[in-house]
Design an enzyme around this catalytic site. Structure first.
Site, PDB file in Angstrom:
ATOM      1  N   LYS A  28      32.641  13.438   3.699  1.00 42.64           N
ATOM      2  CA  LYS A  28      33.531  12.989   2.626  1.00 42.64           C
ATOM      3  C   LYS A  28      32.978  11.732   1.944  1.00 42.64           C
ATOM      4  O   LYS A  28      32.163  10.990   2.517  1.00 42.64           O
ATOM      5  CB  LYS A  28      34.930  12.737   3.183  1.00 42.64           C
ATOM      6  CG  LYS A  28      35.601  14.042   3.665  1.00 42.64           C
ATOM      7  CD  LYS A  28      36.767  14.455   2.842  1.00 42.64           C
ATOM      8  CE  LYS A  28      37.136  15.922   3.073  1.00 42.64           C
ATOM      9  NZ  LYS A  28      38.291  16.093   3.934  1.00 42.64           N
ATOM     10  N   ARG A  37      37.372  19.460  11.537  1.00 46.05           N
ATOM     11  CA  ARG A  37      36.799  20.419  10.571  1.00 46.05           C
ATOM     12  C   ARG A  37      35.474  19.845  10.086  1.00 46.05           C
ATOM     13  O   ARG A  37      35.467  18.781   9.470  1.00 46.05           O
ATOM     14  CB  ARG A  37      37.779  20.613   9.411  1.00 46.05           C
ATOM     15  CG  ARG A  37      37.300  21.575   8.339  1.00 46.05           C
ATOM     16  CD  ARG A  37      38.315  21.636   7.196  1.00 46.05           C
ATOM     17  NE  ARG A  37      37.906  22.560   6.167  1.00 46.05           N
ATOM     18  CZ  ARG A  37      37.013  22.280   5.212  1.00 46.05           C
ATOM     19  NH1 ARG A  37      36.452  21.085   5.149  1.00 46.05           N
ATOM     20  NH2 ARG A  37      36.684  23.188   4.320  1.00 46.05           N
TER      21      ARG A  37
END
Ligand code: PMM
Length: 312
Positions: free
Chosen positions: A223, A263
């Protein structure tokens, strides 16, 4: 801290690893590498070989600024991949905000619906998930990708994300979703400002989410807040694909703090990390005081583990 088993999904007695297969031309983290269905299927099988417990198949990019794809296109992308992985007995989740895509995916054998909008994007979603009787990832979300970063305004990000998630839980329960089927996700990067530390605050207070009484999934992999953390001294941000070691560091910490699942894009080192976290937990004070079930993720919290404390 709650990391109870989730019906129909593996129960290895540690934090699960969800490997990502983005069947998209434009996801920010893997830039279209798995857009071709054959490559996506091969990649999903490789992730299982590397240690993925679940493979998350998505057909719509959620990178900041992304425009939506049509439902037909989303179905065209994900269904063949889900069918092929299910045929190989892979536990598959479908990453979708659309009730109809979720329904088709579950009929094709997907065992979990991962809805980054937590039921907000498609009001039919909670009812469809309830009827399907499958687990449901309810993520914190404040709006679609094209403008989600403008909504990343908080006075107290942890309190507000917790409250908004709790409201979503109430809403999906009202629609008939069984409480044992709900998985919560603070939604790192979604309507969170990577420059103001929102994501780090959420990670630092994972207990605010585990204490809501549902298993918690964390999606930190590649991210933007990691690309900033790891930027060069001149400010050049680290490329997404070179943030995997930092992702593994987060995996270790959140697994120790009681996350139910992570994840991730690169499975193998994260699969190693969750095993390390589980081994340390199992050898901690609770074990000395008495036998700890391999299945119990909760044992450490009350016993006051050093590593395994719910607060990172
Ligand atoms: N992040 C992305 C996509 N799906 N699902 C859940 N539950 N949690 C997340 O954090 C999450 C998600 C975006 O990442 P990608 O496009 O790089 O895979």
């Amino acid at each position: 801290m709650t990391t109870a088993a989730v019906p129909g999904l593996p129960e290895p007695g540690r934090c699960l690893v969800m490997g990502v297969v983005n069947v998209t031309p434009d996801s920010f983290s893997d830039g279209g590498a798995w857009f071709d269905p054959e490559k996506a299927i091969r990649h999903g099988l490789d992730l299982v070989t590397e240690g993925a417990d679940i493979v998350d198949v998505g057909g719509e990019s959620t990178r900041p600024g992304a425009q939506r794809v049509s439902q037909e296109e989303e179905l065209r992308r994900v269904v063949p991949v889900i069918e092929a992985l299910v045929a190989e007995n892979v536990p598959v989740s479908v990453d979708t905000m659309r009730a109809e895509v979720a329904e088709v995916a579950v009929n094709a054998g997907a065992r979990l619906v991962n809805d980054v909008s937590g039921g907000l994007a498609d009001p039919d979603m909670p009812r469809v998930v309830a009827a399907a009787g499958v687990p449901y990832v309810v993520m914190h979300w404040r709006g679609h990708s094209h403008d989600m970063q403008t909504r990343a305004v908080y006075t107290d990000v942890v309190r507000e994300v917790r409250e908004e998630l709790a409201h979503r839980v109430d809403a999906v329960l009202q629609e008939g979703v069984d409480p044992s089927m709900i998985v919560l996700d603070p939604g790192l990067g979604f309507g969170k400002n990577p420059q103001t530390g929102h994501n780090w605050s959420l990670l630092a207070h994972l207990d605010a989410f585990t204490s809501l009484g549902h298993p918690v999934l964390v999606g930190a992999s590649r991210k933007a807040f990691l690309t900033r953390l790891l930027a060069e001294p001149d400010g050049t941000r680290r490329p997404f694909g070179e943030c995997d070691d930092a992702t593994v560091a987060i995996t270790s910490l959140v697994a120790a703090a009681g996350a139910w699942c992570v994840r991730v894009h690169r499975v193998r080192p994260n699969a190693d990390a969750v095993r390390v976290a589980a081994a340390i937990r199992a050898a901690g004070p609770a074990s000395a005081a008495g036998p700890v079930s391999e299945d119990s993720h909760d044992a450490g919290a009350s016993a006051g583990y050093d590593i395994g404390s719910p607060r990172l």
